[in-house]
Design an enzyme around this catalytic site. Structure first.
Site: not given
Length: 565
Positions: A147, A306, A308, A310
């Site tokens: 993340s 960010d 990834d 999400d």
């Protein structure tokens, strides 16, 4: 149980190590502290999976830990029967160093266990993995991502058939399997390319993107507002070198935006994140390139996802010409109010509408729901808990949610994902910002109007970093001491209520969370689920923002004194 030196020597002697891996471990032979940090205990497998720094050792993220976790995960899938193996697993990865390699290795282990694999042909946003699990009806999902953590980290994030993160009972089963299975000797492996050639692994690509985007673009409530201001309204976007680089701009263009200006330096996919210290959109300093570009082009809004994709961070141009952060709590409140009023205006607000946030999120959410006669539920931090609440709604036929969010920049809408989704959030934030732009207002001004209407709420987060085994013991000791002797006052007010979630509370399961309340202040203390940190969440409600800020500052000073900070 082996001590850390014995475990280190076992790794050093293992024929499973390559020459380069052996040399990495041998190089720390005389560094007992480093050996201990890598081998004092395995990484704990929880409902969020695994996350840690990349290096060799049982307490680091590396190819051997990936294989070990995947074999343990495969055993859980196989226990569900042949049909579960045939439905298989969807696998995704982000831009980080080793992410694609780890994903391919995990696919090979799954294939060797007779589990069909669908894997993305390149990096994709985390919410698309959640979507793919539901869309293809797979038994499980896996995402190799850390993340928003710094570049040294990677992670192993697991999902079940509903598209949500793994239920506790399956996470516990994986953890038990990892204890039972030897990290080197009990792994079934298959070469990734061989598995592809044999049809055991198939790729997901553009067709999955299109199916995902078609769902995303069904979320807008009043898309015409975007088209009406498209020639004047500008957005600067940065993916922080990560997975949002293609789908977020594409979704915004399809929404009707004609002026989406990317931060070119950060559109380069790079797991070393060369332009930022940390690729976390919660950190305003990471937006310096976006702010420079926004000033140059006269942008009204900055969006940053960010690695990834999400989470999404937002900055808005103020009357002073500078760009100011909209916090996660503020954005959740803005979105909730906008969705309720816009859907009511369009006649699409369900009669049984509901909203969901967490116990550490702004209490302003409850106030907005109460005023609008909207059902509201709180869960623990983490979208897996919100997904469980949504499953309860669907099972009982009780409520239809319109928004779920938490303060750490995560937002979820629609029924096609069961995790936070920055792609959809960017679309809805853009529609909302365009709506206010047409009214001659910025999102900051819209937030001020909500404060005037619903009251002034202040939220702050304090993170106390406590790394290593000593840090874990320190966190436990702090919470034990607070439970034994909670403070009598906070911010000059009497602590009227102490709520301990350790034994379960308000329908929520047992969790290591402690809550302290006064008349106007609330403090929640909990260990982070993904990082070696103790987190303290402060919230205050007052007649002015200055008063609320003063209360939060005083409460923080009191708690810091208790922690010895």
């Amino acid at each position: 149980m082996r001590n850390y030196m014995e475990e280190y020597q076992r790794w050093l002697d293992s024929p499973a190590l390559s020459n380069a891996e052996w040399e990495e471990l041998n190089a720390i032979r005389d560094d007992k502290k480093e050996i201990e940090s890598r081998f004092f205990a395995p990484l704990e497998f929880g409902t969020a999976g695994l996350r840690g720094e990349m290096a060799l050792g049982c307490r680091r993220m590396n190819i051997h830990v990936i294989r070990h976790a995947t074999q343990a995960f495969a055993e859980v899938i196989k226990s569900e029967g042949e049909s579960a193996c045939a439905r298989g697993i969807a696998i995704c990865f982000d831009c980080r160093i080793n992410s694609e390699r780890f994903a391919h290795e995990a696919a090979g282990v799954m294939a060797a266990n007779g589990i069909h694999v669908r894997i993305f042909d390149a990096l994709r946003p985390t919410p698309e993995l959640s979507f793919a699990v539901k869309h293809y009806g797979t038994t499980a999902g896996l995402n190799i991502t850390a993340s928003h953590n710094p570049k040294e980290y990677n992670g192993y994030k697991v999902y079940w058939s509903d598209g949500a993160q793994l239920p506790p009972q399956h996470a516990a089963a994986i953890a038990r399997n990892m204890e039972r299975l030897d990290i080197f000797n009990d792994i079934q492996r298959m070469d990734f390319d061989d598995a592809v050639r044999q049809g055991l692994v198939e790729f997901m690509g553009a067709e999955t993107d299109e199916a995902f985007l078609s769902n995303v673009l069904r979320q807008p409530i009043d898309p015409d507002v975007v088209r009406r201001v498209a020639d004047r309204f500008k957005i600067v976007y940065t993916p922080f070198h990560g997975a949002g680089w293609h789908l977020v701009p594409e979704a915004l263009h399809r929404l009707g935006m004609t002026q989406v200006i990317p931060v070119k330096e950060q559109m380069v996919l790079d797991g070393t994140f060369p332009t930022v210290k940390s690729p976390n959109p919660e950190n305003p300093e990471g937006f310096y390139l976006a702010v420079d570009l926004a000033k140059e082009v006269g942008s009204d809004l900055i969006l940053g996802t960010d690695p990834d994709s999400d989470r999404v961070g937002v900055m808005v141009r103020g009357a002073d010409g500078e760009y100011h952060t909209i916090t996660g709590n503020q954005m959740g409140v803005l979105l909730l109010d906008y969705i309720i009023t816009a859907r009511r205006r369009k006649g699409t607000l369900p009669e049984n509408a509901a909203a969901i946030s967490t116990i550490v999120t702004s209490k302003m959410v409850r106030r907005i729901c109460d005023v609008n006669d909207i059902h509201f539920d709180e869960t623990f931090t983490g979208f897996k808990f919100m997904a469980e609440k949504l499953a309860e709604y669907q099972r009982d036929g009780s409520y239809q949610y319109v928004l779920a969010f938490e303060e750490s920049y995560g937002y979820m809408m629609g029924d096609y994902v069961r995790d936070k989704d920055a792609v959809t959030a960017c679309v809805m934030i853009t529609e909302m910002a365009a709506y206010y732009f047409e009214q001659g207002m910025t999102l900051a001004q819209a937030m001020d109007a909500l404060y005037e209407k619903f009251g002034y709420y202040r939220n702050e987060l304090q993170s106390v970093v406590l790394p290593g085994e000593d840090g874990m013991e320190r966190m436990s000791a702090i919470l034990t001491a607070l439970r034994a002797a909670p403070p009598h006052t906070l911010a000059g007010e009497h602590v009227a209520r102490v709520r301990d979630y350790l034994g379960g509370l308000d329908g929520l399961p047992a969790s290591d969370v402690l809550e302290l309340r006064t008349a106007h202040v609330k403090v929640i203390v909990r260990p982070s689920g993904t990082e070696p940190k103790l987190k303290l969440y402060y919230s205050a409600h007052a007649r002015t923002m200055a008063e609320a800020a003063t209360l939060c500052a005083a409460a923080r000073q009191d708690m810091s004194a208790r922690l010895g900070e």
